[in-house]
Structure formats: structure tokens, C-alpha cells
Motif scaffolding. Structure first.
Motif, PDB file in Angstrom:
ATOM      1  N   UNK A  24       0.845  -1.196   0.000  1.00 18.01           N
ATOM      2  CA  UNK A  24       0.000   0.000   0.000  1.00 18.01           C
ATOM      3  C   UNK A  24       0.876   1.240   0.000  1.00 18.01           C
ATOM      4  N   UNK A  25       0.496   2.208  -0.824  1.00 12.80           N
ATOM      5  CA  UNK A  25       1.204   3.497  -0.900  1.00 12.80           C
ATOM      6  C   UNK A  25       0.321   4.586  -0.313  1.00 12.80           C
ATOM      7  N   UNK A  26       0.888   5.403   0.574  1.00  9.14           N
ATOM      8  CA  UNK A  26       0.202   6.569   1.141  1.00  9.14           C
ATOM      9  C   UNK A  26       0.972   7.806   0.703  1.00  9.14           C
ATOM     10  N   UNK A  27       0.297   8.686  -0.017  1.00 10.13           N
ATOM     11  CA  UNK A  27       0.937   9.843  -0.636  1.00 10.13           C
ATOM     12  C   UNK A  27       0.349  11.126  -0.076  1.00 10.13           C
ATOM     13  N   UNK A  28       1.222  12.010   0.407  1.00 11.62           N
ATOM     14  CA  UNK A  28       0.798  13.279   0.992  1.00 11.62           C
ATOM     15  C   UNK A  28       1.391  14.434   0.207  1.00 11.62           C
ATOM     16  N   UNK A  29       0.538  15.365  -0.200  1.00 10.61           N
ATOM     17  CA  UNK A  29       1.026  16.534  -0.924  1.00 10.61           C
ATOM     18  C   UNK A  29       1.822  17.434   0.018  1.00 10.61           C
ATOM     19  N   UNK A  30       3.049  17.742  -0.383  1.00 15.44           N
ATOM     20  CA  UNK A  30       3.903  18.641   0.378  1.00 15.44           C
ATOM     21  C   UNK A  30       4.770  19.437  -0.600  1.00 15.44           C
ATOM     22  N   UNK A  31       4.308  20.658  -0.971  1.00 15.76           N
ATOM     23  CA  UNK A  31       5.109  21.492  -1.868  1.00 15.76           C
ATOM     24  C   UNK A  31       6.387  21.973  -1.180  1.00 15.76           C
ATOM     25  N   UNK A  32       7.206  22.662  -1.968  1.00 21.19           N
ATOM     26  CA  UNK A  32       8.452  23.188  -1.431  1.00 21.19           C
ATOM     27  C   UNK A  32       9.585  22.191  -1.550  1.00 21.19           C
ATOM     28  N   UNK A  55       4.619   4.782  12.492  1.00 23.91           N
ATOM     29  CA  UNK A  55       3.300   4.159  12.359  1.00 23.91           C
ATOM     30  C   UNK A  55       3.257   3.173  11.191  1.00 23.91           C
ATOM     31  N   UNK A  56       3.998   3.480  10.135  1.00 24.19           N
ATOM     32  CA  UNK A  56       3.971   2.627   8.946  1.00 24.19           C
ATOM     33  C   UNK A  56       4.932   1.448   9.032  1.00 24.19           C
ATOM     34  N   UNK A  57       5.862   1.492   9.960  1.00 22.47           N
ATOM     35  CA  UNK A  57       6.900   0.472  10.062  1.00 22.47           C
ATOM     36  C   UNK A  57       6.299  -0.930  10.155  1.00 22.47           C
ATOM     37  N   UNK A  58       6.695  -1.791   9.248  1.00 23.66           N
ATOM     38  CA  UNK A  58       6.285  -3.188   9.301  1.00 23.66           C
ATOM     39  C   UNK A  58       4.859  -3.473   8.894  1.00 23.66           C
ATOM     40  N   UNK A  59       4.156  -2.488   8.349  1.00 21.78           N
ATOM     41  CA  UNK A  59       2.748  -2.683   7.990  1.00 21.78           C
ATOM     42  C   UNK A  59       2.534  -2.973   6.504  1.00 21.78           C
ATOM     43  N   UNK A  60       3.572  -2.779   5.701  1.00 22.08           N
ATOM     44  CA  UNK A  60       3.408  -2.890   4.252  1.00 22.08           C
ATOM     45  C   UNK A  60       3.057  -1.581   3.593  1.00 22.08           C
ATOM     46  N   UNK A  61       2.852  -0.519   4.407  1.00 21.81           N
ATOM     47  CA  UNK A  61       2.531   0.807   3.873  1.00 21.81           C
ATOM     48  C   UNK A  61       3.827   1.585   3.662  1.00 21.81           C
ATOM     49  N   UNK A  62       3.966   2.184   2.507  1.00 22.67           N
ATOM     50  CA  UNK A  62       5.101   3.052   2.216  1.00 22.67           C
ATOM     51  C   UNK A  62       4.565   4.468   2.033  1.00 22.67           C
ATOM     52  N   UNK A  63       5.137   5.418   2.752  1.00 23.12           N
ATOM     53  CA  UNK A  63       4.684   6.808   2.708  1.00 23.12           C
ATOM     54  C   UNK A  63       5.636   7.619   1.850  1.00 23.12           C
ATOM     55  N   UNK A  64       5.090   8.449   0.991  1.00 22.77           N
ATOM     56  CA  UNK A  64       5.911   9.343   0.170  1.00 22.77           C
ATOM     57  C   UNK A  64       5.223  10.704   0.080  1.00 22.77           C
ATOM     58  N   UNK A 111      -2.760   1.828  10.056  1.00 26.99           N
ATOM     59  CA  UNK A 111      -1.770   1.480   9.035  1.00 26.99           C
ATOM     60  C   UNK A 111      -1.728  -0.023   8.786  1.00 26.99           C
ATOM     61  N   UNK A 112      -1.939  -0.810   9.818  1.00 26.82           N
ATOM     62  CA  UNK A 112      -1.956  -2.264   9.622  1.00 26.82           C
ATOM     63  C   UNK A 112      -3.081  -2.666   8.690  1.00 26.82           C
ATOM     64  N   UNK A 113      -4.250  -2.079   8.900  1.00 26.63           N
ATOM     65  CA  UNK A 113      -5.391  -2.384   8.034  1.00 26.63           C
ATOM     66  C   UNK A 113      -5.126  -1.904   6.607  1.00 26.63           C
ATOM     67  N   UNK A 114      -4.570  -0.718   6.458  1.00 23.75           N
ATOM     68  CA  UNK A 114      -4.253  -0.213   5.114  1.00 23.75           C
ATOM     69  C   UNK A 114      -3.292  -1.146   4.397  1.00 23.75           C
ATOM     70  N   UNK A 115      -2.272  -1.617   5.102  1.00 19.26           N
ATOM     71  CA  UNK A 115      -1.310  -2.520   4.489  1.00 19.26           C
ATOM     72  C   UNK A 115      -1.935  -3.820   4.024  1.00 19.26           C
TER      73      UNK A 115
END
Length: 314
Positions: A24-32, A55-64, A111-115
Motif C-alpha cells: 500500500x502506498x500513502x501519498x501526501x502533498x507537500x510542496x516546497x 506508524x507505517x513500520x512493518x505494515x506494508x505501507x510506504x509513505x511518500x 496502518x496495519x489495516x491499510x497494508x
């Protein structure tokens, strides 16, 4: 001047089986501007960045982090931010979006559920909805991690946006700088390297029709790297292009050799032997280091279709 990407291309380094892994990918808009470790080195509150990483550690979720293509003024955060979450495991692929004003709310996600492919907390916490627009084309442009991503990624993102391609975003890190420009396409989670604008447009057109282009593909992020190489090998051998037709159902062994079982939704199975080798001669794996390395490569050494009884017994 030689860069890690030109050296990799000149040496014809194999690209299959090199995608970042995430169910699972979680993407947050962050300009600059973004630093090398973007979650804690941007205009995003670094304490929040550290909390999200934990929070994402070990859940399969990657945050960018993502931002629109173009010039990036060094200013504060926007009043509203776009957030996406995508699950990439075949059979349960989805992409959802939301608009938020306070990124702290992301810490309320499960995050576990998202993963595992459950988006209910994304919907309830952030009022998430299914993404109904074009596929997302995420181009790595984080020059602070590797200059190739800025030199090659940013012009690609700008060219795609200028030519009217919707869904194009710059993204912080997809791994594999030496394959720049690198690209992740959602919802299906296939990564591409050495991407050119005309090829990206073909990839996105195919994704809209539920098909996967194998040329230039690094693999599906849902699988570990041996599985990525095995699944792409089955696609090449069979000509299968349907996005969710194949799954990696079993991986036996350990480095440097694996036996990967790939299943088709129609019941067919294949056994794929994947060997981990090293790319020679030694070369810089990133422009950020002068140390010479021998990056691991995934080589498919055998592929055979299994009879149904054999597949069920395995």
C-alpha cells in the motif's frame, strides 16, 4: 559527466525485479523543497514525519510526499493538501483520495489495516473517496537523494504535465536512482525505469484499459523482488497483459535462489526459478557516493508451467 544512471544504462543493467516493495502506498502533498529524508526534511513538521514513519513500520505501507510538477517556491504548507492511498495486491486493487487541511489526521489511520487492503479508516478519518480520474503517474524528482532524479525526473514530469497528461505528480523516493527517470503508476503499483515521455503515455493509456506494459517495467511493488522478476517473466512468456491476471502465491528458498509460484486467475500456475546475481563491473550505485558497488540483480533462470494437480499439491 558520467552519472549513476548513464553508467547503469551503458552497462545494460537488468531492470526487472528492482521496484520498491509496498502493498500500500500513502501519498501526501507537500510542496516546497525536499531533503534526502523527505518526511523529516521538508516543510512538513519533522515530528509528524517521524511519527508517520513509525506508524507505517512493518505494515506494508510506504509513505511518500508528492507535489505538482513545476517550480517549487520555498514557502509554507498549503491550506489544503491532496492525499492518496493505493493498495496494489491483485484481486483487491484500489486507489482512493481525500483533501485535508491538517496532516496530523494521518496519524489516526489504521496502518496495519491499510497494508492489508482495508481502506475503511481512510474513508472515515479523512472522508476518502474512490479516485475516479486518470491513473497516477508518480515521477521521482528528489535531487537531494540523487541528482539523477532531479536532472532526469523533473524534466519528464514537466513534459508530461505540459502535454496535458492528468495525474502527474513529483514524488520523493522510489528507489533505484540509477534507473532514473523512475516512475510508479497507480493504482496497480507497477514501477518503470529509464522512462521517456512517449513510453509513459503508452503505459498510462494501457493502465486506463486495465493492461500492463512490460517494456521498461521494474516490477509490481506488491511483491518482493524475486516475485517481481518472476511475474514479469510469466507476462513475457505468455503475452498476458491484464493488470490483475497474475499473482505471486508462493516463494520458496532464500538468497541467492528462489522458486516462485505465479498463479493466473484462470487456474494456471508457473514455477519460476530466480537467482540473485551481482552486476559487474563494480560501479557507483548512486551519484551521492563514490563507493563502487555491485548491485544485486534478479535473473530468471528457468520457467515452466505446472499441471493443475502439481500446482495444487505444491
Amino acid at each position: 559527466m558520467s552519472t549513476c544512471s548513464t553508467v547503469s544504462q551503458d552497462l545494460d543493467e537488468p531492470i526487472a525485479g528492482t521496484a520498491a516493495t509496498a502493498t500500500t502506498w500513502l501519498l501526501l502533498e507537500q510542496p516546497g523543497p525536499w531533503g534526502a529524508k523527505a518526511l523529516t526534511q521538508s516543510h512538513l513538521d519533522p515530528a509528524l514525519g517521524r511519527a508517520l514513519e513509525a506508524a507505517a513500520q512493518g505494515t506494508g505501507v510506504r509513505i511518500a510526499l508528492i507535489r505538482r510538477p513545476g517550480r517549487h517556491a520555498d514557502c509554507g504548507g498549503p491550506a489544503e493538501r491532496q492525499v492518496y492511498v493505493a493498495h496494489t495486491v491483485p484481486g483487491n486493487v484500489w486507489l482512493r483520495g481525500a483533501t485535508i487541511t491538517d496532516p496530523q489526521h494521518l496519524l489516526n489511520l489504521d496502518f496495519t489495516a491499510l497494508g492489508m487492503g482495508d481502506h475503511h479508516t481512510f474513508d472515515s478519518v479523512l472522508q476518502g473517496q474512490p479516485h475516479t480520474g486518470d491513473p497516477l503517474a508518480l515521477v521521482c524528482t528528489n535531487g537531494k537523494r540523487d541528482r539523477c532524479c532531479a536532472l532526469l525526473g523533473r524534466p519528464l514530469a514537466a513534459e508530461l504535465a505540459a502535454s496535458g497528461v492528468d495525474g502527474v505528480w513529483e514524488v520523493t523516493h522510489l528507489g533505484g536512482h540509477r534507473f532514473s527517470p523512475t516512475l510508479l503508476v497507480l493504482p496497480y503499483g507497477y514501477a518503470y525505469g529509464r522512462a521517456q515521455a512517449h513510453a509513459v503515455k503508452e503505459v498510462l493509456h494501457s493502465v486506463q484499459e486495465g493492461r500492463i506494459v512490460v517494456e521498461g517495467c521494474r516490477g509490481n511493488s506488491a511483491w518482493e523482488r524475486p516475485g517481481q522478476a518472476a511475474e514479469l517473466a510469466v507476462r513475457r512468456a505468455t503475452g498476458e497483459a491484464a493488470a490483475e491476471a497474475l499473482s505471486v502465491v508462493r516463494t520458496d528458498g532464500a538468497a541467492p535462489r528462489w522458486e516462485v509460484t505465479v498463479a493466473h486467475v484462470d487456474g494456471r500456475h508457473w514455477r519460476v526459478s530466480v537467482a540473485q546475481g551481482t552486476s559487474a563491473p563494480p560501479r557507483p550505485e548512486s551519484c551521492g557516493t563514490s563507493v563502487l558497488g555491485s548491485p544485486a540483480r534478479m535473473d530468471v533462470v528457468a520457467l515452466r508451467e505446472l499441471r493443475t494437480t502439481t500446482a495444487l499439491a505444491s
